[in-house]
Design a protein around this motif. Structure first.
Motif, mmCIF file in Angstrom:
data_model
loop_
_atom_site.group_PDB
_atom_site.id
_atom_site.type_symbol
_atom_site.label_atom_id
_atom_site.label_comp_id
_atom_site.label_asym_id
_atom_site.label_seq_id
_atom_site.Cartn_x
_atom_site.Cartn_y
_atom_site.Cartn_z
ATOM 1 N N ALA A 73 46.539 39.330 39.286
ATOM 2 C CA ALA A 73 46.225 38.852 38.133
ATOM 3 C C ALA A 73 47.427 38.826 37.018
ATOM 4 C CB ALA A 73 45.202 39.768 37.254
ATOM 5 N N LEU A 74 48.396 39.920 37.205
ATOM 6 C CA LEU A 74 49.682 40.003 36.457
ATOM 7 C C LEU A 74 50.555 38.856 36.848
ATOM 8 C CD1 LEU A 74 50.024 43.701 36.389
ATOM 9 C CD2 LEU A 74 49.666 42.500 34.251
ATOM 10 N N LEU B 93 32.716 36.049 46.028
ATOM 11 C CA LEU B 93 32.353 35.940 44.799
ATOM 12 C C LEU B 93 32.605 37.033 44.077
ATOM 13 C CD1 LEU B 93 28.642 34.837 45.340
ATOM 14 C CD2 LEU B 93 30.201 33.576 44.333
ATOM 15 N N LEU B 94 32.538 38.348 44.588
ATOM 16 C CA LEU B 94 33.048 39.665 43.840
ATOM 17 C C LEU B 94 34.438 39.616 43.181
ATOM 18 C CD1 LEU B 94 32.161 42.418 42.962
ATOM 19 C CD2 LEU B 94 32.959 43.392 45.253
ATOM 20 N N VAL B 95 35.299 39.321 44.002
ATOM 21 C CA VAL B 95 36.800 38.957 43.903
ATOM 22 C C VAL B 95 37.065 38.158 42.649
ATOM 23 C CG1 VAL B 95 39.182 38.587 44.472
ATOM 24 C CG2 VAL B 95 37.707 40.030 45.977
ATOM 25 N N ALA B 96 36.339 36.923 42.814
ATOM 26 C CA ALA B 96 36.562 35.932 41.487
ATOM 27 C C ALA B 96 36.115 36.313 40.186
ATOM 28 C CB ALA B 96 35.984 34.713 42.173
ATOM 29 N N THR B 97 34.780 37.266 40.337
ATOM 30 C CA THR B 97 34.314 37.467 39.261
ATOM 31 C C THR B 97 35.264 38.694 38.414
ATOM 32 O OG1 THR B 97 31.975 37.137 39.766
ATOM 33 C CG2 THR B 97 32.323 38.879 38.076
ATOM 34 N N ARG B 98 35.847 39.630 39.320
ATOM 35 C CA ARG B 98 36.577 40.487 38.864
ATOM 36 C C ARG B 98 37.924 39.911 38.421
ATOM 37 N NH1 ARG B 98 35.176 45.281 43.004
ATOM 38 N NH2 ARG B 98 36.696 44.269 44.336
ATOM 39 N N MET B 99 38.519 38.853 39.030
ATOM 40 C CA MET B 99 39.722 38.317 38.562
ATOM 41 C C MET B 99 39.424 37.435 37.266
ATOM 42 S SD MET B 99 42.292 38.902 40.470
ATOM 43 C CE MET B 99 43.596 37.691 40.174
ATOM 44 N N ARG C 190 37.455 38.457 34.901
ATOM 45 C CA ARG C 190 37.383 39.491 34.166
ATOM 46 C C ARG C 190 38.794 40.107 33.509
ATOM 47 N NH1 ARG C 190 34.246 43.326 36.623
ATOM 48 N NH2 ARG C 190 32.384 41.764 36.271
ATOM 49 N N LEU C 191 39.588 40.229 34.823
ATOM 50 C CA LEU C 191 41.001 40.884 34.407
ATOM 51 C C LEU C 191 41.649 39.737 33.711
ATOM 52 C CD1 LEU C 191 41.640 41.955 38.049
ATOM 53 C CD2 LEU C 191 41.658 43.499 35.934
ATOM 54 N N LEU C 192 41.481 38.436 33.871
ATOM 55 C CA LEU C 192 42.300 37.535 33.154
ATOM 56 C C LEU C 192 41.686 36.886 31.979
ATOM 57 C CD1 LEU C 192 43.325 35.482 36.355
ATOM 58 C CD2 LEU C 192 44.828 36.621 34.888
ATOM 59 N N GLY C 193 40.572 37.512 31.380
ATOM 60 C CA GLY C 193 39.738 36.885 30.390
ATOM 61 C C GLY C 193 39.241 35.659 30.411
ATOM 62 N N PHE C 194 38.909 35.157 31.635
ATOM 63 C CA PHE C 194 38.613 33.722 31.691
ATOM 64 C C PHE C 194 36.997 33.629 31.750
ATOM 65 C CE2 PHE C 194 42.457 32.713 34.757
ATOM 66 C CZ PHE C 194 43.293 32.237 33.675
ATOM 67 N N SER C 195 36.513 32.601 31.136
ATOM 68 C CA SER C 195 35.067 32.525 31.305
ATOM 69 C C SER C 195 34.990 31.704 32.844
ATOM 70 C CB SER C 195 34.501 31.398 30.227
ATOM 71 O OG SER C 195 34.888 29.972 30.525
ATOM 72 N N PRO C 196 33.654 31.676 33.106
ATOM 73 C CA PRO C 196 33.413 31.018 34.442
ATOM 74 C C PRO C 196 33.797 29.493 34.602
ATOM 75 C CG PRO C 196 31.423 32.574 33.627
ATOM 76 C CD PRO C 196 32.371 32.282 32.543
ATOM 77 N N THR C 197 33.855 28.817 33.374
ATOM 78 C CA THR C 197 34.059 27.588 33.567
ATOM 79 C C THR C 197 35.734 27.137 33.073
ATOM 80 O OG1 THR C 197 33.185 27.202 31.591
ATOM 81 C CG2 THR C 197 31.889 26.648 33.432
ATOM 82 N N SER C 198 36.381 28.304 32.983
ATOM 83 C CA SER C 198 37.794 28.063 32.320
ATOM 84 C C SER C 198 38.600 27.283 33.437
ATOM 85 C CB SER C 198 38.362 29.229 32.221
ATOM 86 O OG SER C 198 38.067 30.145 31.233
ATOM 87 N N ARG C 199 39.500 26.142 32.864
ATOM 88 C CA ARG C 199 40.083 25.464 33.714
ATOM 89 C C ARG C 199 41.691 25.554 33.589
ATOM 90 N NH1 ARG C 199 36.682 21.547 36.028
ATOM 91 N NH2 ARG C 199 38.460 20.263 36.498
ATOM 92 N N ALA C 200 42.337 25.831 32.365
ATOM 93 C CA ALA C 200 43.747 25.747 32.158
ATOM 94 C C ALA C 200 44.600 26.552 33.070
ATOM 95 C CB ALA C 200 43.966 26.163 30.775
ATOM 96 N N GLY C 201 46.010 25.681 33.196
ATOM 97 C CA GLY C 201 46.904 26.167 33.998
ATOM 98 C C GLY C 201 48.130 25.283 33.885
ATOM 99 N N GLY D 183 45.924 54.327 39.859
ATOM 100 C CA GLY D 183 45.277 54.107 38.515
ATOM 101 C C GLY D 183 44.978 52.615 38.210
ATOM 102 N N LEU D 184 45.746 51.757 38.624
ATOM 103 C CA LEU D 184 45.471 50.361 38.466
ATOM 104 C C LEU D 184 43.988 49.974 38.785
ATOM 105 C CD1 LEU D 184 48.843 48.211 38.449
ATOM 106 C CD2 LEU D 184 47.543 49.113 36.228
ATOM 107 N N GLY D 185 43.945 50.401 40.053
ATOM 108 C CA GLY D 185 42.546 49.978 40.557
ATOM 109 C C GLY D 185 41.236 50.404 40.152
ATOM 110 N N THR D 186 41.335 51.433 39.217
ATOM 111 C CA THR D 186 40.237 51.652 38.234
ATOM 112 C C THR D 186 39.952 50.891 37.089
ATOM 113 O OG1 THR D 186 41.360 53.421 36.963
ATOM 114 C CG2 THR D 186 40.408 54.101 39.148
ATOM 115 N N LEU D 187 40.994 49.864 36.878
ATOM 116 C CA LEU D 187 40.863 49.004 35.715
ATOM 117 C C LEU D 187 39.820 48.121 35.907
ATOM 118 C CD1 LEU D 187 44.465 48.876 34.448
ATOM 119 C CD2 LEU D 187 42.602 50.627 33.502
ATOM 120 N N ARG D 188 38.965 47.862 35.127
ATOM 121 C CA ARG D 188 37.962 46.919 34.947
ATOM 122 C C ARG D 188 37.603 46.177 33.839
ATOM 123 N NH1 ARG D 188 39.878 46.044 38.928
ATOM 124 N NH2 ARG D 188 39.220 46.077 40.971
#
Length: 486
Positions: free
Chosen positions: A214-215, A241-247, A249-260, A481-486
């Motif tokens: 994510a960084l 599905l789990l990884v996409a959801t966590r990514m 969340r980490l990036l602050g995206f909504s389920p329908t974000s598209r920007a890049g 420690g980073l692995g515990t951040l959610r």
């Protein structure tokens, strides 16, 4: 008061041992308590085994072992068990580290408390006391092929009965009878213990890898649409599905974000849910297999109180564990490949808009150029672990034992995966933090601010050409420690 007195005790009953408890006992030394129910089951099995051995031949108790199963042992031969232990305590190679030996000891204690071995309950008491006292025997790494960790457990047994010294700590001596010898070593506790530690470490690093990815995603201006719910739900594997959801969340995206920044990103950004998800599922599957193994009655013969009989069997065969370990290693490897690929993008001005190799000095400065070499070295180390251990087999003991899972080798390779993956992720983390810093940092309130600030604190902000060894070591520690951040 000792430091272990401040930790939550682990209660061993033969039925409910958790992977997290094995890790805790191996690394942190909490008190270990043998549950009365587990001791009672061990006592019942021991009494039943003694009655059965008088009535008919029982493998290893009234007979020899392996191809010597046809050799009848005299009832008054009190040295039979000790001969088994001494002959089988023939391990070779390096000594196992303390944490893996302690994991083995706890796993075997729990298995004995399940009541299938028929070992005298005094042996369980002694094993629990040894764990509490921090006593650790000498155990060698080589000597098992997936049909029982006979050499390792024989070395432990000889320390318990006073035939060998405790090189670390000490514990009271407990007598081992001929009925206890094979019953004690008929187990894969060393392989299971090592596998539990490797599984926990790989699981933690996979979680950390999502934060690192994510960084890099932020530093590289990745497109959010690849992680969108419409995409992920169209191919709904659980890990993906789990990884996409966590990514998201980490990036602050909504389920329908598209920007890049780009129409399509490199695979190393786009395919994180698919590649990391495969590894998450495989490592989780390994955990499920281990949950069964930890609380199984896998001795041969099985002394079964429910039927009042002894059952000669092949529950010592660890095919499930070996295949789960092989699958986990194979699935983890591409995670490292993606990490190394993102590192390649982070040093490329076309992706970051920054100086080549994130250099900050006169023309020709190298910046983090050397990190790619380190990363690819780690990737190569991981690649070498992906060959399935289960491709091998063996025929030993005059042909009687004609198949082996090689689960100890599968576990050993999983252990090798951990520092290699840690190194690869550390190189990406160092580069990603530098790239974000050189670009002005994260926007206020970004979902990754905590991770970024932790990394900025742990890593040097000196961007001159200099050795990065200390940065890599700090980043490797930071991953836990980073692995515990959610």
């Amino acid at each position: 008061m000792g430091t272990n007195d401040l930790l939550e005790p682990v209660v061993v009953d033969g039925r409910h041992l958790r992977r997290s408890e094995v890790v805790a006992v191996a690394r942190n030394r909490p008190p270990v308590h043998l549950h009365p129910g587990g001791r009672a089951r061990a006592r019942d099995a021991a009494e039943l085994g003694a009655r059965l051995a008088v009535a008919r031949p029982i493998y290893g108790r009234s007979t020899g072992v392996g191809a010597n199963r046809v050799e009848v042992v005299a009832p008054d031969d009190t040295e039979h068990g000790l001969r088994i232990l001494r002959s089988h305590a023939s391990g070779a190679g390096e000594r196992e580290p303390v944490e893996r030996v302690r994991a083995m000891m706890l796993v075997r204690l729990n298995q004995l408390a399940a009541g299938g071995a028929g070992v005298d309950p005094q042996v369980l008491d002694a094993l629990a006391d040894a764990l509490d006292a921090g006593a650790v025997p000498t155990v060698h790494q080589l000597g098992a092929i997936g049909t029982g960790d006979l050499t390792a457990l024989a070395e432990l047994a000889l320390a318990l009965c006073g035939d060998r010294p405790w090189p670390v700590g000490s514990a009271p001596v407990v007598p081992l009878t001929s009925a206890d010898a094979l019953a004690f070593i008929s187990s894969n506790a060393a392989t299971i213990g090592e596998s539990v530690l490797a599984q926990a470490d790989l699981d933690a690093l996979l979680r950390a890898s999502e934060v690192v990815a994510a960084l890099s995603f932020v530093a590289l201006g990745g497109a959010a649409e690849a992680y969108g719910s419409p995409v992920q739900n169209a191919r709904a594997h659980p890990g993906q599905l789990l990884v996409a959801t966590r990514m998201r969340r980490l990036l602050g995206f909504s389920p329908t974000s598209r920007a890049g920044r780009r129409l399509q990103d490199p695979f190393s950004l786009r395919a994180v849910p698919q590649v990391h998800g495969t590894a998450v599922d495989a490592v989780e599957r390994l955990g499920v297999v281990l949950d069964v193994e930890l609380n199984a009655r896998a001795e041969n013969p099985l002394i079964d109180a429910a039927t009042g009989d002894a059952w000669h069997n092949a529950n010592f065969h660890t095919g499930y564990l070996a295949h789960a370990l092989d699958s986990a290693r194979a699935a983890v490897y591409p995670v490292a490949e993606l990490s190394a690929a993102r590192l390649g993008d982070l040093v490329d001005p076309e992706f970051t808009g920054l100086a080549a190799f994130l250099a900050d000095g006169p023309p020709g400065s190298s910046g983090v150029m050397a990190l790619e070499y380190v990363a690819q070295d780690g990737v190569a180390s991981l690649r070498h672990t992906t060959l399935p251990a289960t491709l091998g087999s063996a025929v030993i003991s005059r042909g009687l034992e004609d198949h082996a899972s090689y689960s100890p080798h599968a576990a050993r390779l999983a252990t090798v995966c951990v520092p290699a993956l840690r190194t690869v992720l550390a190189t990406e983390l160092v580069a990603a933090i530098r790239a974000i810093g050189m670009a002005g940092g994260l926007p206020s309130g970004h979902a990754l601010t905590t991770a970024y600030e932790q990394a900025r604190t742990a890593l040097s902000d000196d961007t001159r050409d200099r050795p990065l060894t200390a940065d890599l070591a700090a980043a490797g520690v930071l991953l836990d420690g980073l692995g515990t951040l959610r």
